[in-house]
Design a protein around this motif. Sequence first.
Motif, PDB file in Angstrom:
ATOM      1  N   ALA A 413       0.841  -1.197   0.000  1.00 47.82           N
ATOM      2  CA  ALA A 413       0.000   0.000   0.000  1.00 47.82           C
ATOM      3  C   ALA A 413       0.871   1.239   0.000  1.00 47.82           C
ATOM      4  O   ALA A 413       2.065   1.186   0.298  1.00 47.82           O
ATOM      5  N   LEU A 436     -14.059   6.791  -2.809  1.00 46.68           N
ATOM      6  CA  LEU A 436     -12.791   6.231  -3.263  1.00 46.68           C
ATOM      7  C   LEU A 436     -12.966   4.762  -3.611  1.00 46.68           C
ATOM      8  O   LEU A 436     -13.923   4.121  -3.170  1.00 46.68           O
ATOM      9  N   SER A 440      -9.511   1.815  -0.330  1.00 47.50           N
ATOM     10  CA  SER A 440      -8.833   3.092  -0.064  1.00 47.50           C
ATOM     11  C   SER A 440      -9.657   3.895   0.928  1.00 47.50           C
ATOM     12  O   SER A 440     -10.891   3.833   0.923  1.00 47.50           O
ATOM     13  N   VAL A 468      -4.298   9.674   2.814  1.00 50.61           N
ATOM     14  CA  VAL A 468      -5.134   8.635   2.197  1.00 50.61           C
ATOM     15  C   VAL A 468      -4.313   7.368   2.059  1.00 50.61           C
ATOM     16  O   VAL A 468      -3.228   7.378   1.467  1.00 50.61           O
ATOM     17  N   THR A 470      -4.032   3.717   0.386  1.00 52.58           N
ATOM     18  CA  THR A 470      -4.597   3.017  -0.760  1.00 52.58           C
ATOM     19  C   THR A 470      -3.749   1.804  -1.106  1.00 52.58           C
ATOM     20  O   THR A 470      -2.511   1.877  -1.045  1.00 52.58           O
ATOM     21  N   ARG A 475      -3.734   2.579  -6.553  1.00 53.66           N
ATOM     22  CA  ARG A 475      -3.266   3.949  -6.341  1.00 53.66           C
ATOM     23  C   ARG A 475      -3.624   4.857  -7.505  1.00 53.66           C
ATOM     24  O   ARG A 475      -4.096   5.982  -7.304  1.00 53.66           O
ATOM     25  N   THR A 478      -7.229   5.678  -7.411  1.00 52.96           N
ATOM     26  CA  THR A 478      -7.522   6.574  -6.275  1.00 52.96           C
ATOM     27  C   THR A 478      -7.118   8.006  -6.592  1.00 52.96           C
ATOM     28  O   THR A 478      -7.865   8.958  -6.339  1.00 52.96           O
TER      29      THR A 478
END
Length: 503
Positions: A413, A436, A440, A468, A470, A475, A478
């Motif tokens: 992540a 999101l 996430s 944030v 994710t 990613r 997001t």
Amino acid sequence: MSFNVHELDTFVLVGSAVTLLAILAVRLSSRAGLPSLLIYLLMGVALGEKGLGIEFEDAELAHALGFAALAIILAEGGLTTSWREMRPSIRLGVSLATIGVAVSVTVVAVGAHFVLGLPWELALLLGAVTSPTDAAAVFSVLRVVPLPKKLTGSLEAESGLNDAPTVVLVTLVASGAVDEHGPLALFGIIGYELAAGTAIGLAAGFGGAWVMRRAALPSSGLYPLAVLSLTFLAYGVATSVHASGFAAVYVSALVLGNMELPHRAATRSFAEGVAWLAQIGLFVMLGLLLSPSRISWETVGLAVLAGLILTFVARPLSVLVSSIVQPMPWRELGFISWAGLRGAVPIVLMTIPLAEGIDQSKRLFDIVFVMVVIYTLLTGPTLPLVARVLKVARRSEPRGLEVEAAPLERIAADLLQVTISPVSRMHGVEVGELRLPQGSSVSMVIRDGRTIIPEQRTVLRHGDDLLVVTPRKLREKTEERLRQISEHGRLAQWLGEKDRRPR
């Protein structure tokens, strides 16, 4: 050459003072709408033989240092250029960097021979060194002129890629290899260097990104160094196999700058700072290389005539021919023609014939230097006016969202730090309305120095920093979702429902 500690102390004193003055000069040049290179060039002249008396006449050293500085500037340009914005106009940019350069070299060489009376060798050199646009000038000036993305993309692609063929051409002309090999072999050499350099740049960019994603470095400050080192690795490998190092460094930087790498914003900021330092050193050095006592009215007259041929004949014709691969309205082509900014590149390229000891190369260096100064003063400050007259300017759009990423290595992540700028439409949106992708989440909101653990109904404000978390595989989605909200506000809730988690 000996270099003792006292001389080092003097060098540090003068160098730091000049650098600080140059940094302060950026504000002055931006207010005047001038590329800062002019101020740096004049600082170099002021430090030279007719100013403080610092003598510098080593053309070979200037050639080596100039190429190193250009490599840094191109690396920064690639790292800070958005491929998404450049892609729609890449065909025109590549055409300008190849076909356009060929047209410009031909027109300027013919004009210099028949109008200025220069021998064919000097005329061809003049055409070759003045044909490429300058990456530093383009990147610094165009980014403050509000233009459509397709215009900035084509101009940045041109300035990043057109150094490679002209370096090869100038080197071959200065070494006399053109007479030995002939035109067909010349085109073959240039084609090989460009193709091989591009291939090496792609390999270094994608391979380096693969390694960087899997390397957990102990300090965030190592990531910018690693990325910049990868671009220079591409340059070194390319030059070792007689390919274009400039093409390799720019392409590798463009790939790395558009990959989802850790600490991407910090990397770009670091590269920008190093590039500024390279520009300052480069332009001051080139100013030192000039001998004002050699400048005569004849030199100025030849520089003006050469600039007229380049600006009002060669450049428009090269843009027109290049646009065959990607037609554009005449207003946009007119602006691209006027925005062919020259800067340090022509002067740096002139160090090649200087180092080779070509007859009358000092005279040609002086002509090119004066021409760059005069026509940068003419084109740089007038770009915003020309954009408005041609109706290609658009309202300035400050960046609405800034995203910084750091890896969380114990899980697959990333932690994104998102800054909501004063122009972002994320202002007033609730955390729950971000929608999101599944997995996430917003873990923290930082507002006025205070931390807030967000709930679904927490309202976001200008100036907030969001943390944030994710999954790495999500990613990109997001970040895209966050940008949609930043650009469209709540209206973005109707876009891309498939990848958002349910409310």
